[in-house]
Design a protein around this motif. Sequence first.
Motif, PDB file in Angstrom:
ATOM      1  N   ASP A 176       0.836  -1.155   0.011  1.00  0.00           N
ATOM      2  CA  ASP A 176      -0.148  -0.038   0.046  1.00  0.00           C
ATOM      3  C   ASP A 176       0.988   1.091  -0.027  1.00  0.00           C
ATOM      4  O   ASP A 176       0.298   2.279  -0.385  1.00  0.00           O
ATOM      5  CB  ASP A 176      -0.899   0.055   0.942  1.00  0.00           C
ATOM      6  N   GLU A 177       2.035   1.219   0.721  1.00  0.00           N
ATOM      7  CA  GLU A 177       2.793   2.439   0.885  1.00  0.00           C
ATOM      8  C   GLU A 177       3.609   2.707  -0.423  1.00  0.00           C
ATOM      9  O   GLU A 177       3.849   4.001  -0.887  1.00  0.00           O
ATOM     10  CB  GLU A 177       3.710   2.327   2.123  1.00  0.00           C
ATOM     11  N   HIS A 178       3.540   2.062  -1.167  1.00  0.00           N
ATOM     12  CA  HIS A 178       4.463   1.854  -2.539  1.00  0.00           C
ATOM     13  C   HIS A 178       3.839   1.321  -3.897  1.00  0.00           C
ATOM     14  O   HIS A 178       4.246   0.828  -4.768  1.00  0.00           O
ATOM     15  CB  HIS A 178       5.679   1.090  -2.597  1.00  0.00           C
ATOM     16  N   ALA A 179       2.531   1.814  -3.815  1.00  0.00           N
ATOM     17  CA  ALA A 179       1.620   1.221  -4.897  1.00  0.00           C
ATOM     18  C   ALA A 179       1.824   2.234  -6.025  1.00  0.00           C
ATOM     19  O   ALA A 179       1.952   1.702  -7.277  1.00  0.00           O
ATOM     20  CB  ALA A 179       0.257   1.385  -4.371  1.00  0.00           C
ATOM     21  N   ILE A 180       2.125   3.305  -5.909  1.00  0.00           N
ATOM     22  CA  ILE A 180       2.431   4.387  -7.135  1.00  0.00           C
ATOM     23  C   ILE A 180       3.816   4.603  -7.031  1.00  0.00           C
ATOM     24  O   ILE A 180       4.657   5.198  -5.771  1.00  0.00           O
ATOM     25  CB  ILE A 180       1.505   5.666  -7.021  1.00  0.00           C
TER      26      ILE A 180
END
Length: 647
Positions: free
Chosen positions: A185-189
Amino acid sequence: MRKASGMKLTNRLVAFVTLIVICAMFVIFIGGAISFRKLGQDYLHHYLGGMVEVIDQEMADPQGSQSLTRWLPKLLKSSNVVSLDVSNEAGSVYQFQGLQKIDDPNILYQTTFPLTLNPGYSVRIQSIPPYTELTYSLGAMSSISLAIMMIIAGLVWGVNWLKRQLHGSELLEERGRMLLAGRLDEHAIGDEQEWPHTASLALDKLISELKDARQERSRFDTFIRTHTFLDQLTGSANRVLFDSRLQSVVQDQDNHGAVILVRIADWEELLLSKGKIVADELIQDVGMVLSNMVQRYPDSVLSRYFEAEFAIMLLQQPSKDVNLFTSQLLKALERLSPALPLQRDNWCHIGMTYFASGERRGRIMDEADMALRSAQLQGANSWSVFQKDPQGEDTRGSVRWRTLLEQVFSQDGLQLYQQPAFVEDRHHLLHRELLARIKDENGALLKASRFLPAVEQVGFQVRMDKQVIRQALHLLKHGPTLDNFAVNISVESMLDKAFLRWFRDELLQTPRHVLKRLSVEVPERNLSRHIDAVRHFLKMLTGLGCQLGVDQAGRTIVSTHYIKDANVSYIKLHRSLIRDIDQRQENQLFVRSMLGACANSDVTVIAVGVENDREWSILQQLGIKGGQGRFFESERDFTQIRTVKRR
């Protein structure tokens, strides 16, 4: 399985380029030194050859050979010749020996020249090489030093340029490491500087699709569970879930309670005359009233048993409180205003019966139905109870319970028993769950299911959890075994700031290798409801090394988003799902959906309350890896924990 490399791509390239440049410099310097030495030797050989040619010409001239001894020593001395020997077959004709002090004779250059004008003669010369007497000079070495500095400066600039060019690839690699670590979730983008851009965009798209697929899977699993066990109109349990819970309760020991049936009279006529919308609104209103009333009893079950009939199960409540609850329930329902043709004073009826462990589920429901029919015969809104003596009922009131619990907690009288939980069919002990027991005034041992409702009623959850945690930490530090232990914590304690500070201080004073053997279990219903409020506490637990478990999964139907949000290590299914699962297809469907929700994660699903081999065989076929219950216990497993007294 492939493992991620421990060295970044940029560091690899920098190391490679630096090594290549250093090797090139080394080759150039070694080659230059060898060439310089060879050039010096060639120059000396050529110079000595010219001098020998002069000697050869002078010896061919009779007059010149006589004057050779006058000028030749001066020439040899100025030419750094150490020794010269002109000889023929008869012996030495002329010898010269210089007075130079030579520390190492091995450095001398030695060669022999034949005299072409004087056949049979040869000249043997030992000379000092021209480079041996040279010393370092800044002026002489300035060009080489400048070249080295230019190479180093170019190398530094090239390395920095290479790092700037590959910064995007480093960002992409670091993002990949975080994804492998589970921080999706923290590095989805990704960052806009990531390179190659196509790989970054493709990764963004795949992560987005993966999150959508997970959400869809979670919604689908929730859809399966809700349509299997919940009524779609009221959101309460359906008949399948109610019967399953009641069957599980009566099969356990030391349980007692009451079943209450609420029926809406003439609901079919209302449906025909007013339509489905009005009839459904009445059902929803009644369901809302019942739901609000049972909120005070955490172990209660509310079900829409039939279209116009609701069922309520209250556990571990004395008959006095159940009668009061039923009377208040009728008064709350009478405040509603049903539409015609329902009569305002004769539209709802309540039947109630008591039950205890060992009774048959079908008989309990028949008794409640008989009581309901008796209430209907009274011709008004009323309730009736089936005439039988309550069995296994605890007659203590809240005052007596408070006195008993105060005495137990003040004297540190809480006793802990352990029950093992296994993974892979007894091959690996996951942990031993610590179960609380207390003794009453007569010395009889009471299970947690008997006194926990009273603990909640008098508000002693925090005191009980503190005492359990103290004993658990003492066991981990000084106990006779190195097994892992699991404790249960109520949500009331997790929402209490003073308790959180106390628990944090206790954990910080405990070594990390000890905390790794501690598991903290939280009820699924409370965790799902208060996930945002307890998120920081759960992160603290896992950050200090403790494992987080979810208990009583499936007792209520909730979303499974907490699996990722709370970093859960394992989930324990409620025993009502496991009881006779080999005969209940709906429970098997629920277990499959829970396993599907835990797919692509490290969460272990554990079945609690496994009683026999038939249940365990079906659970293994479904994909369950862990189990806990009497089926796994030996005679010594479910015993009291004996500890050394704390000083």
